[in-house]
Design an enzyme around this catalytic site. Structure first.
Site, PDB file in Angstrom:
ATOM      1  N   SER A 202       0.864  -1.173   0.000  1.00  0.00           N
ATOM      2  CA  SER A 202       0.000   0.000   0.000  1.00  0.00           C
ATOM      3  C   SER A 202       0.899   1.221   0.000  1.00  0.00           C
ATOM      4  O   SER A 202       1.809   1.334   0.830  1.00  0.00           O
ATOM      5  CB  SER A 202      -0.891  -0.014   1.242  1.00  0.00           C
ATOM      6  OG  SER A 202      -1.761   1.085   1.212  1.00  0.00           O
ATOM      7  N   GLU A 203       0.654   2.143  -0.934  1.00  0.00           N
ATOM      8  CA  GLU A 203       1.667   3.155  -1.208  1.00  0.00           C
ATOM      9  C   GLU A 203       1.874   4.170  -0.078  1.00  0.00           C
ATOM     10  O   GLU A 203       2.896   4.846  -0.044  1.00  0.00           O
ATOM     11  CB  GLU A 203       1.416   3.850  -2.553  1.00  0.00           C
ATOM     12  CG  GLU A 203       0.030   4.418  -2.754  1.00  0.00           C
ATOM     13  CD  GLU A 203      -0.916   3.441  -3.447  1.00  0.00           C
ATOM     14  OE1 GLU A 203      -0.814   2.217  -3.212  1.00  0.00           O
ATOM     15  OE2 GLU A 203      -1.785   3.917  -4.202  1.00  0.00           O
ATOM     16  N   ASN A 204       0.919   4.280   0.840  1.00  0.00           N
ATOM     17  CA  ASN A 204       1.189   5.171   1.976  1.00  0.00           C
ATOM     18  C   ASN A 204       2.330   4.642   2.847  1.00  0.00           C
ATOM     19  O   ASN A 204       2.977   5.408   3.550  1.00  0.00           O
ATOM     20  CB  ASN A 204      -0.082   5.399   2.807  1.00  0.00           C
ATOM     21  CG  ASN A 204      -0.829   4.133   3.161  1.00  0.00           C
ATOM     22  OD1 ASN A 204      -0.891   3.186   2.378  1.00  0.00           O
ATOM     23  ND2 ASN A 204      -1.376   4.093   4.347  1.00  0.00           N
TER      24      ASN A 204
END
Lengths: 214, 232
Positions: A46-48
């Protein structure tokens, strides 16, 4: 008969390989997580800043500090790692993520992707989509074959602003699957949903493609 | 001895605020946002802010509070979709907006804090984001020049701090906070807990970057998308 959203997600999940680190976009792509074959290890990113996404929590285990890129509450798994968003996108740009499965408004026959902006409507921003398509090794689009007005979404040229140019490797729609050998090659029609004919696909597709049904 | 721990947000922001300043704020969505310091900014009423933050909060929480109070003139963000007041001010041309892809934004803040003036990336090449920016080919692929970002002030949220300003973040609330902490001429951190000691091997952000610390008095941690598993 066209594929349902779950069947589209299941088809896309077949593209994942044992050991892959993969990123799933918001919407139908999120459903892919439910269809990863149990005999392979796929780690979701997940890019966060999460490597190793677990399923949604229960009311008892919900934690506001664990959210995915869609801002949904999720859980960790054995082996989960948290990183900063800078390190997270370092993984993306550095080619360390094997596949990204994401939605699209339009894809062109040259693999251009548009999925972030409709001129004249409020623009919400690109989020991480431009980074993902620029850096992830393989980009798989999951989308309806036509838009709500019935217009083809797989086109000669996109009408909407680009998210990335020549970035799409595979397209799974409710009617068919297209792929290409590399980013210099044309797209090939390789699969049809049950009961769907090549003529039906051709009538709903504006892009040029080669028929290579297997 | 230098005292980094301040009694509250107002005291910690004292002398650091001026109209027209640039602020770097940590957080992703409503996760890991400096809620207590945003309240402090609201009370101070500083205006014409440029705010560098991945998102802009929601109407009644996070940076949305500063927008509603008309304190923000310009935002540099990757995604602002959850905020009606933002939309209203933007469409009325009361608010300027610079979109930046999320990974590019994270790297611009990291670069700013690390003294890197600019860097080349493939992200955004051939899109509206690259318009007017310098392009350069490396190994046959086109890259776009993006610049580092710094602020007059950075405000961040961490889980734990010691009195030296060493910080530990919690889970995905880490997000943009470590880079933001490096990119302020002055950085103020609010933390859930002030502890006697942090294992040196477990420090995420060393105290060299952190000038002032407060114990957060607001840890609401509002959830944007409450998603639960179906339990049989």
């Amino acid at each position: 008969m066209a594929w349902t959203r779950d069947q589209m997600a299941a088809r896309a999940a077949l593209e994942l390989r044992d050991g892959d680190y993969a990123n799933l976009g918001i919407g139908i792509p999120t459903l892919v997580a439910n269809h990863i074959p149990p005999d392979i290890d796929v780690t979701l990113h997940s890019e966060n800043g999460i490597i190793g996404l677990g399923p949604f929590p229960t009311a008892a285990t919900i934690d506001a500090d664990i959210i995915n890129a869609g801002k949904q509450t999720i859980t960790e798994l054995p082996g989960t790692a948290y990183v900063s968003s800078a390190d997270s996108f370092g993984l993306v740009r550095g080619g360390h993520i094997a596949a990204s499965i994401l939605g699209a408004m339009e894809v062109s026959e040259g693999g251009d992707l548009s999925n972030w902006m409709v001129p004249g409507k409020m623009v919400k921003g690109p989020g991480g989509a431009m980074d993902l398509v620029a850096g992830v090794r393989r980009i798989i689009v999951l989308m309806d074959h036509v838009d709500k007005a019935g217009n083809p979404k797989f086109r000669r040229e996109n009408s909407l602003p680009y998210t990335g140019r020549n970035v799409v490797d595979m397209i799974v729609t409710d009617l068919a699957v297209f792929d290409r050998r590399d980013r210099r090659s044309p797209f090939r029609l390789i699969e049809l949903a049950p009961g769907v004919t090549t003529e039906q696909v051709a009538a709903r597709t504006q892009a040029h493609y080669i028929e290579e049904l297997t | 001895m230098v005292e980094k721990i301040y009694p509250d947000a107002i005291a910690a922001l004292e002398g650091l605020l001026f109209d027209g300043m640039t602020i770097v704020a940590g957080g992703f969505g409503l996760c890991g946002i400096p809620e207590t310091l945003i309240d402090g900014m609201l009370a101070a009423g500083t205006r014409d802010l440029t705010v560098i933050s991945n998102n802009a909060g929601v109407d009644d929480f996070g940076l949305g509070l500063l927008l509603r109070n008309r304190q923000v003139r310009r935002m540099i963000s990757s995604y602002v979709g959850e905020n009606k007041e933002f939309e209203r001010q933007y469409l009325a041309k009361e608010l300027e907006l610079e979109f930046c892809p999320q990974g590019t934004l994270a790297e611009r803040i990291r670069a700013g804090g690390a003294g890197i003036a600019g860097f080349y990336t493939r992200t955004g090449v051939g899109t509206l984001i690259a318009e007017g920016k310098e392009l350069k080919d490396f190994n046959g692929e086109t890259h776009v020049l993006e610049t580092g970002l710094v602020g007059d002030l950075a405000i961040v949220k961490a889980w734990k701090a010691d009195r030296f300003g060493n910080l530990v973040f919690r889970k995905s609330a880490r997000n943009f906070n470590p880079m933001a902490a490096t990119a302020g001429r002055v950085t103020v951190a609010e933390v859930e807990e002030i502890v006697d000691a942090i294992d040196p091997d477990h420090v995420h952000t060393p105290g060299v970057f952190v000038r002032r610390i407060i114990l957060a008095t607001r840890n609401e941690k509002r959830i944007e998308q409450r998603t639960l598993s179906m339990v049989a």
